[in-house]
Design a protein around this motif. Structure first.
Motif, PDB file in Angstrom:
ATOM      1  N   GLU A  20       6.880   2.071  -9.629  1.00  0.00           N
ATOM      2  CA  GLU A  20       7.696   1.693 -10.364  1.00  0.00           C
ATOM      3  C   GLU A  20       8.663   0.434  -9.781  1.00  0.00           C
ATOM      4  N   SER A  21       8.950   0.734  -8.424  1.00  0.00           N
ATOM      5  CA  SER A  21       9.538  -0.148  -7.433  1.00  0.00           C
ATOM      6  C   SER A  21       9.167   0.228  -6.172  1.00  0.00           C
ATOM      7  N   ARG A  22       9.536  -0.539  -5.194  1.00  0.00           N
ATOM      8  CA  ARG A  22       8.870  -0.435  -3.968  1.00  0.00           C
ATOM      9  C   ARG A  22       9.035   0.935  -3.326  1.00  0.00           C
ATOM     10  N   TYR A  23       7.941   1.941  -2.913  1.00  0.00           N
ATOM     11  CA  TYR A  23       7.968   2.973  -2.575  1.00  0.00           C
ATOM     12  C   TYR A  23       8.296   4.176  -3.374  1.00  0.00           C
ATOM     13  N   ARG A  24       8.479   3.733  -4.599  1.00  0.00           N
ATOM     14  CA  ARG A  24       9.072   4.818  -5.734  1.00  0.00           C
ATOM     15  C   ARG A  24       7.543   4.934  -6.654  1.00  0.00           C
ATOM     16  N   VAL A  25       6.848   5.972  -6.590  1.00  0.00           N
ATOM     17  CA  VAL A  25       5.662   6.253  -7.456  1.00  0.00           C
ATOM     18  C   VAL A  25       6.212   6.762  -8.672  1.00  0.00           C
ATOM     19  N   GLY A  26       5.943   6.144  -9.878  1.00  0.00           N
ATOM     20  CA  GLY A  26       6.249   6.483 -11.115  1.00  0.00           C
ATOM     21  C   GLY A  26       5.234   6.937 -12.181  1.00  0.00           C
ATOM     22  N   VAL A  27       4.008   6.334 -11.673  1.00  0.00           N
ATOM     23  CA  VAL A  27       2.839   6.431 -12.636  1.00  0.00           C
ATOM     24  C   VAL A  27       1.757   7.165 -11.968  1.00  0.00           C
ATOM     25  N   SER A  28       1.218   8.244 -12.648  1.00  0.00           N
ATOM     26  CA  SER A  28      -0.018   8.733 -12.029  1.00  0.00           C
ATOM     27  C   SER A  28      -1.544   7.961 -12.071  1.00  0.00           C
ATOM     28  N   GLY A  29      -2.306   8.222 -11.304  1.00  0.00           N
ATOM     29  CA  GLY A  29      -3.425   7.295 -11.224  1.00  0.00           C
ATOM     30  C   GLY A  29      -3.507   6.176 -10.811  1.00  0.00           C
ATOM     31  N   GLY A  30      -2.318   5.740  -9.848  1.00  0.00           N
ATOM     32  CA  GLY A  30      -2.385   4.522  -9.261  1.00  0.00           C
ATOM     33  C   GLY A  30      -3.242   4.648  -8.016  1.00  0.00           C
ATOM     34  N   ARG A  31      -3.559   3.244  -7.446  1.00  0.00           N
ATOM     35  CA  ARG A  31      -4.250   3.159  -6.071  1.00  0.00           C
ATOM     36  C   ARG A  31      -3.895   2.078  -5.474  1.00  0.00           C
ATOM     37  N   ASN A  32      -4.541   1.769  -4.391  1.00  0.00           N
ATOM     38  CA  ASN A  32      -4.510   0.369  -3.956  1.00  0.00           C
ATOM     39  C   ASN A  32      -5.682  -0.432  -4.237  1.00  0.00           C
ATOM     40  N   SER A  33      -5.451  -1.176  -5.235  1.00  0.00           N
ATOM     41  CA  SER A  33      -6.459  -2.188  -5.874  1.00  0.00           C
ATOM     42  C   SER A  33      -5.671  -3.654  -5.836  1.00  0.00           C
ATOM     43  N   ARG A  34      -5.851  -4.390  -4.932  1.00  0.00           N
ATOM     44  CA  ARG A  34      -4.947  -5.711  -5.058  1.00  0.00           C
ATOM     45  C   ARG A  34      -6.080  -6.861  -4.783  1.00  0.00           C
ATOM     46  N   LEU A  35      -5.833  -7.824  -5.477  1.00  0.00           N
ATOM     47  CA  LEU A  35      -6.536  -9.154  -5.169  1.00  0.00           C
ATOM     48  C   LEU A  35      -5.854  -9.630  -4.091  1.00  0.00           C
ATOM     49  N   ASP A  36      -6.561 -10.159  -3.113  1.00  0.00           N
ATOM     50  CA  ASP A  36      -6.139 -10.649  -1.923  1.00  0.00           C
ATOM     51  C   ASP A  36      -5.608 -12.187  -1.998  1.00  0.00           C
ATOM     52  N   GLU A  37      -4.655 -12.882  -1.067  1.00  0.00           N
ATOM     53  CA  GLU A  37      -4.562 -14.046  -1.195  1.00  0.00           C
ATOM     54  C   GLU A  37      -5.714 -15.274  -1.231  1.00  0.00           C
ATOM     55  N   VAL A  38      -6.527 -14.771  -0.243  1.00  0.00           N
ATOM     56  CA  VAL A  38      -7.701 -15.609   0.133  1.00  0.00           C
ATOM     57  C   VAL A  38      -8.477 -15.794  -1.175  1.00  0.00           C
ATOM     58  N   GLN A  39      -8.967 -14.490  -1.733  1.00  0.00           N
ATOM     59  CA  GLN A  39      -9.706 -14.773  -2.739  1.00  0.00           C
ATOM     60  C   GLN A  39      -9.107 -15.506  -4.095  1.00  0.00           C
ATOM     61  N   ALA A  40      -7.858 -14.986  -4.155  1.00  0.00           N
ATOM     62  CA  ALA A  40      -7.069 -15.888  -5.335  1.00  0.00           C
ATOM     63  C   ALA A  40      -7.071 -17.237  -5.158  1.00  0.00           C
ATOM     64  N   ALA A  41      -6.848 -17.899  -3.890  1.00  0.00           N
ATOM     65  CA  ALA A  41      -6.742 -19.142  -3.492  1.00  0.00           C
ATOM     66  C   ALA A  41      -8.270 -19.839  -3.609  1.00  0.00           C
ATOM     67  N   VAL A  42      -8.924 -19.343  -3.471  1.00  0.00           N
ATOM     68  CA  VAL A  42     -10.716 -19.695  -3.604  1.00  0.00           C
ATOM     69  C   VAL A  42     -10.899 -19.924  -5.091  1.00  0.00           C
ATOM     70  N   LEU A  43     -10.519 -18.633  -5.744  1.00  0.00           N
ATOM     71  CA  LEU A  43     -10.717 -18.838  -7.379  1.00  0.00           C
ATOM     72  C   LEU A  43     -10.024 -19.912  -7.922  1.00  0.00           C
ATOM     73  N   ARG A  44      -8.881 -20.159  -7.460  1.00  0.00           N
ATOM     74  CA  ARG A  44      -7.949 -21.249  -8.018  1.00  0.00           C
ATOM     75  C   ARG A  44      -8.699 -22.483  -7.692  1.00  0.00           C
ATOM     76  N   ALA A  45      -9.228 -22.775  -6.599  1.00  0.00           N
ATOM     77  CA  ALA A  45     -10.046 -23.915  -6.242  1.00  0.00           C
ATOM     78  C   ALA A  45     -11.223 -24.191  -7.260  1.00  0.00           C
ATOM     79  N   LYS A  46     -12.075 -23.018  -7.431  1.00  0.00           N
ATOM     80  CA  LYS A  46     -13.140 -23.017  -8.180  1.00  0.00           C
ATOM     81  C   LYS A  46     -13.000 -22.979  -9.948  1.00  0.00           C
ATOM     82  N   LEU A  47     -11.973 -22.429 -10.262  1.00  0.00           N
ATOM     83  CA  LEU A  47     -11.770 -22.491 -11.699  1.00  0.00           C
ATOM     84  C   LEU A  47     -11.832 -23.706 -12.492  1.00  0.00           C
ATOM     85  N   PRO A  48     -11.205 -24.941 -11.996  1.00  0.00           N
ATOM     86  CA  PRO A  48     -11.673 -26.077 -12.835  1.00  0.00           C
ATOM     87  C   PRO A  48     -13.106 -26.598 -12.921  1.00  0.00           C
TER      88      PRO A  48
END
Length: 367
Positions: A220-248
């Protein structure tokens, strides 16, 4: 012997996008920020605008997008979720991770998408908690007809858009119809990263906020877990930057895919090979899949001519060992079973040359 024609060739794609991709990656490396930074935020804005929805949340994979998107819609242990069984077991994998029960719907023999008559029957027989509609092979389902059925039953719809980036129907993009939708950015997708990645798009700020919490431990905020079922599933910056270049470039790639698919359908004349219909913008030709009663003979013939093929997918979900091992009844899905034994995927990607397309057509017709 002629050069081999692959089902997909990511080397060609890498060459065609090399300058833009290198520039994007170098920008991230120079920033010193690699996870959940400005590139992800910018891609989320740009992709939500492209899809015509209010929110986009980047996650680590397309399967995570399905799982976390459904969890944000309230799907969990014991939930019953309708889905098809001919789409590679990805949605079923997400449902098993949630502890939900897949309720399999048969598919239409021609479109290979969820059969509306069977869905209507299932909705009338027992309560469902959600319906996942997969736009398989890049063909956007008739979402107005789907939503008409599900709205009467009060059941939310989640779109699986992993193969349908950019598909449009009635001026609306895939992902803009349901309560939420999941995308995969696996490298072979119409919009692919240089690694894994995914996203949930939705018009609901509440659903988007829940997915944002779930993708990062349930914080819910940094280091404060308020929602069950969470995980580490983050789109990283490299992939996001590549996708931005390809989207057009995505719409142009999709047009080329449609052109190749239309040539196949119009010019393949072997009576033993059934081709999909020619479609408009509702189809982005992620995969071009034909049907034949003698699949292995066709594949062997094409392989001898250096034309590679594949099968998407040979084992339907309701016959996967992970489900059948429990010893319960196997769902009756006659069309799904029929197609799993007779489908063949031909090469179809934007970097194919016209000459290569002609070769594929000629070799199929020579069978």
């Amino acid at each position: 012997m002629a050069d081999r024609i692959a089902v997909n060739d990511l080397r060609r794609h890498a060459i065609s996008t090399e300058t833009a991709v290198r520039t994007s990656v170098e920008r991230v490396l120079n920033s010193g920020w690699y996870v959940l930074g400005q590139e992800v935020e910018a891609f989320e804005r740009e992709f939500s605008d492209y899809c015509g929805v209010g929110h986009c949340v980047g996650v680590a994979s397309g399967t995570d997008a399905i799982e976390l998107g459904l969890r944000a819609l309230g799907v969990g242990r014991g939930s019953r979720v309708a889905t098809v069984a001919n789409a590679g077991c990805y949605t079923t994998t997400a449902l098993m991770a949630l502890g939900a029960e897949p309720v399999f719907v048969d598919v239409d023999r021609d479109a290979k998408l969820m059969d509306l008559g069977h869905l209507k029957q299932i909705l009338s027989e027992a309560a469902l908690d959600a319906v996942v509609v997969t736009h398989l092979f890049g063909l956007l389902h008739d979402m107005e007809a789907i939503l008409d059925l599900t709205a009467r039953a009060g059941v939310p719809v989640f779109e699986d858009c992993a193969q349908a980036h950019g598909a449009r129907r009635g001026g609306r993009h895939a992902g803009s119809f349901g309560a939420a939708a999941g995308f995969s950015f696996y490298p072979t997708k119409n919009l692919g990263a240089v690694g894994d990645g995914g996203a949930v798009v939705t018009g609901s700020a509440d659903v988007a906020g829940q997915v944002r919490r779930l993708r990062q431990y349930g914080w819910e905020s940094r280091y404060r877990v308020g929602v069950s079922g969470g995980r580490n599933s983050r789109l990283d910056e490299v992939q996001a930057a590549v996708l931005r270049a390809k989207l057009p470039l995505l719409d142009g790639w999709n047009r080329r895919r449609r052109d190749i698919a239309a040539r196949y359908t119009r010019e393949i004349h072997d009576p033993r090979v059934r081709c999909p219909a020619v479609h408009g913008e509702e189809y982005v030709a992620h995969l071009y899949v034909v049907v034949t009663e003698d699949r292995e003979a066709l594949r062997a013939h094409l392989a001898e001519a250096a034309v590679m093929t594949d099968v998407h997918y040979p084992v339907p979900d309701h016959r996967q060992p992970v489900l059948t091992g429990a010893g319960g009844p196997v769902a009756a899905l006659p069309v799904t079973d029929e197609l799993s034994a007779s489908i063949v995927t031909l090469p179809c990607y934007p970097e194919l040359s016209d000459e290569e397309v002609t070769r594929v057509i000629s070799h199929v017709n020579a069978w």
